[in-house]
Design a protein around this motif. Structure first.
Motif, PDB file in Angstrom:
ATOM      1  N   UNK A  30     -25.509  47.310  40.716  1.00 62.79           N
ATOM      2  CA  UNK A  30     -26.058  47.858  39.472  1.00 62.79           C
ATOM      3  C   UNK A  30     -27.513  47.453  39.297  1.00 62.79           C
ATOM      4  N   UNK A  31     -27.753  46.191  39.612  1.00 63.72           N
ATOM      5  CA  UNK A  31     -29.103  45.662  39.469  1.00 63.72           C
ATOM      6  C   UNK A  31     -30.061  46.410  40.394  1.00 63.72           C
ATOM      7  N   UNK A  32     -29.606  46.708  41.594  1.00 63.74           N
ATOM      8  CA  UNK A  32     -30.479  47.354  42.577  1.00 63.74           C
ATOM      9  C   UNK A  32     -30.676  48.834  42.277  1.00 63.74           C
ATOM     10  N   UNK A  33     -29.628  49.476  41.784  1.00 65.10           N
ATOM     11  CA  UNK A  33     -29.712  50.930  41.634  1.00 65.10           C
ATOM     12  C   UNK A  33     -29.918  51.362  40.184  1.00 65.10           C
ATOM     13  N   UNK A  34     -29.993  50.395  39.286  1.00 62.55           N
ATOM     14  CA  UNK A  34     -30.227  50.727  37.884  1.00 62.55           C
ATOM     15  C   UNK A  34     -31.582  51.413  37.735  1.00 62.55           C
ATOM     16  N   UNK A  35     -31.597  52.582  37.113  1.00 63.23           N
ATOM     17  CA  UNK A  35     -32.859  53.301  36.927  1.00 63.23           C
ATOM     18  C   UNK A  35     -33.322  54.044  38.157  1.00 63.23           C
ATOM     19  N   UNK A  64     -33.790  49.489  53.329  1.00 62.17           N
ATOM     20  CA  UNK A  64     -35.131  49.131  52.889  1.00 62.17           C
ATOM     21  C   UNK A  64     -35.086  48.491  51.504  1.00 62.17           C
ATOM     22  N   UNK A  65     -34.240  49.081  50.671  1.00 61.48           N
ATOM     23  CA  UNK A  65     -34.092  48.583  49.304  1.00 61.48           C
ATOM     24  C   UNK A  65     -33.627  47.121  49.303  1.00 61.48           C
ATOM     25  N   UNK A  68     -36.229  44.682  50.756  1.00 57.91           N
ATOM     26  CA  UNK A  68     -37.318  44.394  49.828  1.00 57.91           C
ATOM     27  C   UNK A  68     -36.828  43.518  48.678  1.00 57.91           C
ATOM     28  N   UNK A  69     -35.555  43.666  48.348  1.00 56.14           N
ATOM     29  CA  UNK A  69     -35.003  42.863  47.254  1.00 56.14           C
ATOM     30  C   UNK A  69     -34.631  41.463  47.728  1.00 56.14           C
ATOM     31  N   UNK A  86     -31.950  32.921  40.618  1.00 54.66           N
ATOM     32  CA  UNK A  86     -32.616  33.609  39.503  1.00 54.66           C
ATOM     33  C   UNK A  86     -32.481  32.841  38.195  1.00 54.66           C
ATOM     34  N   UNK A  89     -34.842  29.992  38.243  1.00 53.05           N
ATOM     35  CA  UNK A  89     -36.196  30.483  38.003  1.00 53.05           C
ATOM     36  C   UNK A  89     -36.387  30.810  36.525  1.00 53.05           C
ATOM     37  N   UNK A  90     -35.367  31.434  35.938  1.00 51.26           N
ATOM     38  CA  UNK A  90     -35.459  31.796  34.526  1.00 51.26           C
ATOM     39  C   UNK A  90     -35.528  30.534  33.665  1.00 51.26           C
ATOM     40  N   UNK A  93     -38.933  29.166  33.899  1.00 49.86           N
ATOM     41  CA  UNK A  93     -39.872  29.957  33.100  1.00 49.86           C
ATOM     42  C   UNK A  93     -39.749  29.587  31.634  1.00 49.86           C
ATOM     43  N   UNK A  97     -42.498  27.641  28.933  1.00 51.48           N
ATOM     44  CA  UNK A  97     -42.959  28.175  27.653  1.00 51.48           C
ATOM     45  C   UNK A  97     -42.884  27.127  26.539  1.00 51.48           C
TER      46      UNK A  97
END
Lengths: 371, 125
Positions: A30-35, A64-65, A68-69, A86, A89-90, A93, A97
């Motif tokens: 879903x994350x990869x193909x969303x949008x 390729x997708x 790249x991901x 992730x 990393x979040x 981040x 802040x």
């Protein structure tokens, strides 16, 4: 513009791409193909090329997708794992802040070697406890000290020098040790936080979740009889002469059955469970002592032993004849030394305060000051 | 030289730069990259890169429903992404300088081997 004719083509193409990503988790797909549909539709907009003509075969597109991901190619052996990067990393981040973020980060950086050493200590505990089966916080012998020192130095050097050219191996090793150490920290925190946990002092900063099979569980009221915080498996009643009794039913002051608080426990490699007695009505009665035991499991050589039922054996002979609290002690006070009495004196009942010539009777409490 | 190979190393920073200018959805980013001169950039590479940067916390994402068709997934840059962009910009500038210097210095092909070596090692510092 021919959206009407394009859409099924595009849908098929997307479905094929998704199929190619089928080995990934649903979230990742879903994350990869969303949008993606909107993006591809946009790219195709105003062109009469088919999706395949425009973007190439779906297999190549998916490859390729995912490349790249930063995901592994299809067919590569994927170790099922929680990808927490992730999230880390979040979290970083988010920390950045915060106004106090840099301070915390700097502290963390400085304290890192402490973590490395702790990790080694956990590993040391694991090794020592596995090999010796003993539990102690600090090393007790030269060999143990040596092991601890070697592990700590090794653990720090592993980080400092980035040992092992095979980075994956190093990361795996470090990751495993980290996980272990975090696990033990969580465990230790959990054990220490539980209120009224009486064996906190016994818990090592260690790996195993058990303290002692016979100690109190961590929380909640215990069903059955306990003794000084320890679970009770069986009870051995004796009569006043010190003879073991069988089939003794025990109840508390409110008429409830006194049952063992632990009906199954380990004894070496084997399991012991206590068996209830059968009541007349067929009920299982766990308050009839001593309970018989059934032994099953393995002996010291690792051979499976068939389940056998046996009489429970008291761990040691701690029972003693007792003096009875009788309102007329004279008749029975000499119950213990009776055998000697019969040899030395006439077995006539003695009047209170009437001393007899027998030496043994000087021990009786009545009129002791005369002797 | 095959620019697709070169692109692989710099696609992250290129995508970050484009999104830093203005939020965009997948194909929009592709179009802007191409308009900027990176004509060889592959759709799927950009989409994958966007997802990866998002997963790494450099980008945020939000969905914008569309009346005509499927919804669009927009990406925007995060403070972390801006910080990374700044760092990578510097890295790129230094690297580009180095490469430019290196390539400019080797236009004459009569440089002796030893001097060429020295230039090369100076260049990579």
């Amino acid at each position: 513009m021919n959206t009407v004719t394009e859409t099924p083509d595009l849908a098929n193409y997307l479905a094929a791409v998704r199929r190619e990503l089928g080995d990934l988790g649903a979230d990742e797909v879903d994350e990869l193909t969303g949008g993606l549909e909107a993006d591809l539709a946009d790219a195709l907009d105003g062109s009469d090329r088919t999706p395949e003509g425009m973007f190439g075969p779906p297999e190549a597109y998916a490859a390729e997708l995912r490349a790249a991901a930063g995901l592994s190619p299809r067919g590569a052996k994927r170790v099922p794992q929680l990808d927490i990067r992730p999230r880390i990393a979040a979290a970083k981040a988010w920390l950045d802040r915060q106004p106090w973020g840099p301070g915390v980060k700097a502290f963390g950086e400085t304290a890192r070697p402490l973590w490395w050493a702790f990790r080694s200590y956990v590993l040391y505990q694991l090794i020592v406890q596995t090999l010796s089966g003993t539990r102690q916080r600090a090393p007790e012998s030269e060999v143990q000290w040596l092991l601890l020192v070697v592990l700590v130095i090794g653990g720090i050097e592993l980080e400092r020098r980035k040992w092992f050219s095979s980075d994956r191996f190093r990361r795996g090793l470090v990751g495993a040790a980290d996980l272990l150490a975090v696990g033990s920290l969580v465990l230790a925190a959990w054990l220490f936080v539980i209120p009224n946990y009486s064996v906190v002092g016994l818990v090592p900063v260690g790996i195993d979740g058990y303290t002692n099979a016979s100690s109190m569980p961590e929380s909640g009221p215990v069903e059955g009889v306990t003794n000084g915080g320890r679970l009770v498996h069986n009870i051995f009643p004796y009569d006043s002469e010190g003879n073991p009794l069988q089939g003794v039913q025990l109840f508390d002051d409110q008429g409830r059955m006194l049952v063992p608080s632990e009906k199954t426990y380990s004894e070496g490699m084997s399991d012991v469970s206590v068996n209830p007695a059968k009541g007349r009505d067929g009920r299982d009665l766990f308050n009839v002592y001593p309970l018989k035991e059934t032994l099953s499991g393995w002996d010291e050589d690792g051979n499976e032993i068939p389940a056998t039922t046996r009489d429970a054996k008291a761990s040691s002979r701690l029972q003693y004849p007792v003096g009875q609290d009788d309102p007329q002690p004279t008749a029975t006070a000499t119950a213990g030394p009776t055998p000697t009495l019969t040899e030395t004196a006439e077995p006539t009942p003695t009047e209170p305060g009437d001393p007899t010539p027998s030496a043994e009777l000087t021990e009786t409490p009545a009129d002791g000051d005369e002797g | 030289m095959d620019t697709t190979q070169l692109l692989k190393g710099v696609l992250d920073v290129a995508v970050l730069a484009v999104v830093a200018q203005e939020d965009g959805y997948g194909y929009d980013v592709v179009r802007r990259l191409r308009a900027a001169g990176l004509e060889d950039v592959g759709d799927a590479s950009v989409y994958g890169t966007l997802r990866r940067l998002y997963a790494g916390g450099s980008l945020t994402s939000y969905v914008v429903p569309s009346d005509e068709g499927p919804h669009r997934k927009y990406y925007g840059i995060t403070p972390l992404g801006r910080q990374e962009l700044g760092e990578q910009r510097q890295t790129w500038a230094a690297f580009a300088d180095t490469m430019s210097g290196l390539l400019a210095g080797s236009t004459g092909n009569t440089v002796p081997l030893e001097r060429r070596r020295r230039t090369g090692s100076e260049g990579t510092r």
